[in-house]
Motif scaffolding. Structure first.
Motif, short mmCIF file in Angstrom:
data_model
loop_
_atom_site.label_atom_id
_atom_site.label_comp_id
_atom_site.label_asym_id
_atom_site.label_seq_id
_atom_site.Cartn_x
_atom_site.Cartn_y
_atom_site.Cartn_z
N ALA A 153 8.57 5.94 2.03
CA ALA A 153 8.06 5.03 0.99
C ALA A 153 7.37 5.74 -0.17
O ALA A 153 6.98 5.09 -1.14
CB ALA A 153 7.14 3.96 1.57
N VAL A 154 7.21 7.07 -0.09
CA VAL A 154 6.61 7.79 -1.22
C VAL A 154 7.49 7.62 -2.45
O VAL A 154 8.71 7.74 -2.39
CB VAL A 154 6.44 9.29 -0.88
CG1 VAL A 154 6.07 10.09 -2.13
CG2 VAL A 154 5.37 9.47 0.18
N GLY A 155 6.86 7.30 -3.58
CA GLY A 155 7.60 7.13 -4.83
C GLY A 155 8.20 5.75 -5.01
O GLY A 155 8.92 5.51 -5.99
N THR A 156 7.92 4.84 -4.11
CA THR A 156 8.44 3.47 -4.22
C THR A 156 7.29 2.50 -4.50
O THR A 156 6.11 2.87 -4.50
CB THR A 156 9.15 3.03 -2.92
OG1 THR A 156 8.16 2.81 -1.90
CG2 THR A 156 10.13 4.10 -2.46
N GLU A 157 7.63 1.23 -4.70
CA GLU A 157 6.61 0.21 -4.95
C GLU A 157 5.66 0.07 -3.76
O GLU A 157 4.50 -0.31 -3.92
CB GLU A 157 7.28 -1.14 -5.23
CG GLU A 157 8.04 -1.19 -6.53
CD GLU A 157 8.65 -2.56 -6.79
OE1 GLU A 157 8.30 -3.50 -6.05
OE2 GLU A 157 9.45 -2.68 -7.72
N LEU A 158 6.14 0.38 -2.58
CA LEU A 158 5.30 0.25 -1.39
C LEU A 158 4.14 1.24 -1.39
O LEU A 158 3.15 1.03 -0.68
CB LEU A 158 6.14 0.46 -0.12
CG LEU A 158 7.28 -0.53 0.13
CD1 LEU A 158 7.98 -0.19 1.43
CD2 LEU A 158 6.74 -1.97 0.16
N ALA A 159 4.25 2.30 -2.17
CA ALA A 159 3.21 3.32 -2.20
C ALA A 159 2.26 3.16 -3.38
O ALA A 159 1.27 3.90 -3.48
CB ALA A 159 3.85 4.71 -2.24
N GLU A 160 2.50 2.21 -4.26
CA GLU A 160 1.68 2.07 -5.46
C GLU A 160 0.23 1.74 -5.11
O GLU A 160 -0.04 0.82 -4.34
CB GLU A 160 2.26 0.99 -6.37
CG GLU A 160 3.59 1.38 -7.01
CD GLU A 160 4.15 0.29 -7.91
OE1 GLU A 160 3.49 -0.78 -8.02
OE2 GLU A 160 5.23 0.49 -8.50
N GLY A 161 -0.69 2.52 -5.69
CA GLY A 161 -2.11 2.28 -5.49
C GLY A 161 -2.64 2.72 -4.13
O GLY A 161 -3.79 2.41 -3.79
#
Length: 254
Positions: free
Chosen positions: A134-142
């Motif tokens: 999930a690094v670099g995806t929306e799931l990792a934001e914030g």
């Protein structure tokens, strides 16, 4: 030793309170605790957080078969944590999708391997871990990340459960379990992550020691309640391995 065997599914889930975090084992319909889904729907606990690989029992489950959709329709579910929030095929419609799009329930999408590791970590007493998923995806934001050996990793927290609903082929009186083939998907992990594990067992409960230690897939220390699966009413979804095998053979012949 107090017996872990309960007379009915209704009795086994009768004291589950509102607001519980419940994990449901199974990968599609394989190892899915369909009788416990049904019992919980009838029991009526609300404000639940449901943890599962997906929200539907797969294409082989009849449209009226018990799954998370029953709980969602009943207004029992507040949040879903799962790996698949969308149907696996375009022709399939999920109850979850309708309720989520209307803002009636919350959802947390977790990569499948991360979901399994969050459960395993909870069972092992590990509060958190880093993963590249999930690094670099929306799931990792914030969210917190860290560099190890030049690669970025995302911090994920363990996922403890109040209850785990699972299904096994065999059990002895202490709750030592043996799963049939790919029933060993999320079922052992969820049992280890839960405070209370409730098992629906396909075969008769065996005497303690009847299952060879090498064949025990989940030690009974993780199991608190068991219910023997009854023979299904005519026309009901198959409950026993022989019935499931017929479906598998028909599927493979297509």
């Amino acid at each position: 030793m107090k017996s872990k065997l309960f007379a009915s599914f209704a009795e086994a889930v009768g004291d589950i309170p509102d607001g519980s975090v419940i994990g449901f084992g199974g990968f599609a319909v394989v190892g899915m605790p369909i009788n416990l889904y049904k019992a919980l729907a009838e029991q009526g606990a609300k404000g639940l957080t449901c943890v599962s690989n997906g929200t539907r029992g797969g294409a082989t489950l009849p449209g009226d078969g018990p799954d998370m959709g029953w709980l969602i329709t009943n207004g029992q579910v507040e949040k879903v944590i799962c790996s698949f929030t969308a149907p696996t095929r375009a022709s399939q419609k999920l109850v979850f999708t309708e309720y989520y799009e209307k803002g009636l329930i919350d959802a947390e999408l977790v990569p499948q391997g991360t979901l399994a590791e969050r459960l395993r970590a909870a069972g092992a007493g590990i509060p958190a871990f880093y993963t590249p998923a999930a690094v670099g995806t929306e799931l990792a934001e914030g969210r917190e990340t860290r560099i190890f050996n030049g690669r970025e990793y995302l911090l994920e927290e363990a996922l403890p459960l109040d209850y785990a609903f699972i299904r096994a082929q065999q059990a002895d009186s202490f709750g030592n379990l043996r799963f049939r083939r790919s029933q060993r998907n999320f079922n052992p992990l969820m049992a280890m992550a839960a405070k209370v594990t409730i098992v629906e067992v396909e075969e008769d409960i065996l005497p303690l020691g009847a299952i060879d230690p090498d064949d025990v897939h989940l030690p009974g220390i993780y199991v608190q309640r068991m219910v023997k699966v009854p023979l299904p009413p005519e026309g009901w979804w198959p409950q026993r391995p022989a019935e499931v095998a017929k479906l598998e053979a028909a599927r493979d012949a297509r």
